[in-house]
Write an enzyme that holds these catalytic residues in place. Sequence first.
Site, mmCIF file in Angstrom:
data_model
loop_
_atom_site.group_PDB
_atom_site.id
_atom_site.type_symbol
_atom_site.label_atom_id
_atom_site.label_comp_id
_atom_site.label_asym_id
_atom_site.label_seq_id
_atom_site.Cartn_x
_atom_site.Cartn_y
_atom_site.Cartn_z
ATOM 1 N N ASP A 1 0.810 -1.239 0.000
ATOM 2 C CA ASP A 1 0.000 0.000 0.000
ATOM 3 C C ASP A 1 0.833 1.274 0.000
ATOM 4 O OD1 ASP A 1 -2.073 -1.752 0.171
ATOM 5 O OD2 ASP A 1 -2.716 -1.187 2.194
ATOM 6 N N ASP B 1 -7.117 -6.148 10.552
ATOM 7 C CA ASP B 1 -6.719 -5.055 9.653
ATOM 8 C C ASP B 1 -6.735 -3.705 10.354
ATOM 9 O OD1 ASP B 1 -6.556 -6.698 7.296
ATOM 10 O OD2 ASP B 1 -8.738 -6.685 7.213
HETATM 11 C C1 BGC Z 1 -0.427 -4.350 10.467
HETATM 12 C C2 BGC Z 1 0.861 -4.987 10.894
HETATM 13 C C3 BGC Z 1 0.731 -6.501 10.851
HETATM 14 C C4 BGC Z 1 0.234 -6.950 9.503
HETATM 15 C C5 BGC Z 1 0.001 -8.443 9.453
HETATM 16 C C6 BGC Z 1 -0.871 -4.895 9.137
HETATM 17 O O1 BGC Z 1 -2.128 -4.409 8.842
HETATM 18 O O2 BGC Z 1 -0.283 -2.972 10.412
HETATM 19 O O3 BGC Z 1 1.169 -4.597 12.192
HETATM 20 O O4 BGC Z 1 1.967 -7.100 11.132
HETATM 21 O O5 BGC Z 1 -0.964 -6.300 9.181
HETATM 22 O O6 BGC Z 1 -1.068 -8.819 10.251
#
Ligand code: BGC
Length: 601
Positions: A321, A540
């Site tokens: 992103d 998320d």
């Molecule tokens: C988060 C991370 C996380 C990743 C995998 C992302 O949305 O910001 O902290 O490690 O997702 O779950």
Amino acid sequence: MSTAPRRTVRRGLLAAGGASALVAAALIIPATAAHAAVVCSVTYQANTWNEGSGGGFTASITINNRQDPVNGWTLRFTLPSGQTFTQGWSANWSGTSGAITATNASWNGNLGTGASTSIGFNGRWTGSYSSPTAFTLNGVACNGGTGPTTAPPPTTAPPPTTAPPTTAPPTTAPPTSPPPTGGPRVDNPYVGADVYVNPIWSANVSAEPGGSRIANQPTGVWLDRTSAIYGNNSPTTGDMGLADHLDEAVRQDAANGSRPLVVQIVIYNLPGRDCAALASNGELGPTEIGVYRTEYIDPIREIMSRAEYRALRIVSVIEIDSLPNLVTNVGSRPGATAQCDTMLANGNYVNGVGYALAQLGSVPNVYNYVDAAHHGWIGWDDNFGPTAQLMAEAARASGSTLANVHGFITNTANYSALREPYITVDSTTRQSSWIDWNQYNDELSFAQAFRQRLVQAGFNSGIGMLIDTSRNGWGGSARPSGPSNASDLNTRINESRIDRRIHKGNWCNQSGAGLGERPTAAPASGIDAYVWIKPPGESDGSSSEIPNDEGKGFDRMCDPTYGGNPRNGNSASGALPDAPVSGHWFSAQIRQLMQNAYPPL
Ligand code: BGC
């Protein structure tokens, strides 16, 4: 229009402007036979820096058990006066000055004969720096009379031995077998290979009802903060740092016969991260490109390039992103945010991605895959070509060349269906609100087409695509079983589509989603693999504001009561309620993902 996200800036290893010096101190220390239940060698290597009359240091300690296997260990040593311990990893640490104790973590307590484990900590020093001189393991003194010496790192490590050496040769590296030689990069690293199973994720999912059905699936390891490189006790990486994961990958590789092992590492810490959303804002402010380079990418490259990891196929997934935001969420675009305008203007996304590609691409067994969003983001004509061009620009930035890119990944952490089996994209269906003039309506067709557009932009014709299918299954009772015959176009499309989201711009903890295709190598033309990069069950974003020290904000796209914004056509968010902060374990989500899996479990 956007407010500045909350952000906690955490400084890592190197203080800005501080001089850095490598101080290597090493011991191979036999205990005398009279006391010896354990005979160990310890290497203690410190990276130090000056901030005036003192400074900081990072100590890396490798314990090598040279005699009887141990099940649980305690390492003790004394910090020289003027030194203090601040934060450690890969062990349970106690003591702040003087006597320091490290006991094994849950996963590294078993040390067979000849086995090693690596732990470490950060500290401060005043006066002049020196390293500890004596260590005990399980109460047995390891000091055979030889103190630490400063020596340049050896180019080869001594072979393991079960007999204590009669003299104590100094070394800066733990004894290991000669490193295996890896060949040149292969075209598709997933072919003929197994993929690393993260034991932390596996344990989390195993604790859920029915979770054992997927606990052996490979998922991505996200280095989502500098501290994740060393293990920061976050809910999903636990106390395993990058070297711990790669050590465990070496073990999985050794256990699977002659098949190579792929390990998937997500590089995710750009300055001003996630400029169009708040839930995954990171620790670095928009201008902190220097910190990104020296405290984040450089240490990752150093670890990945270690000889003991040479036989692994390390897939690095680069910066989710980021670049597409600089096309779609800037300037006069309806979804523009001030932070994306800033990141476009200051060049730090482009330069950061270029730096990551150049550095990690210099490691011969690293395969770089750059994040390329998904069809519901850049599948429109005015986004498609410009995004490919921007990818090429980033791949040439910061000393990188296009050759550092092995491929691209689409749909990371997203929900776009792999295929929409009951809808044909044509001049009629493109007029529906759901497709909304996009050229694509599913990830597979988009990924294959975008691959060709990237080749046109200059990338090697051999690049391959990954598609994240962790949460795009859309099975369960709401899945249509065939095309609708409704005469109204929107009704027909809505009744025919398997993607049950309210809008394709919805991205947070989507209600109704299921696990998608299980990870598979070379499933379709141009596609290197279906992968689970977003670990299913990891949130998320939080559905309401939750204070945290991870730099994570609250994005209302994760709030089920939110009515949306221009990036999701001002639609309801479709998010599950009661979600924790992004990256944290979300039990209700994984249960729904298993229930709605397609193919079913
Ligand atoms: C988060 C991370 C996380 C990743 C995998 C992302 O949305 O910001 O902290 O490690 O997702 O779950």
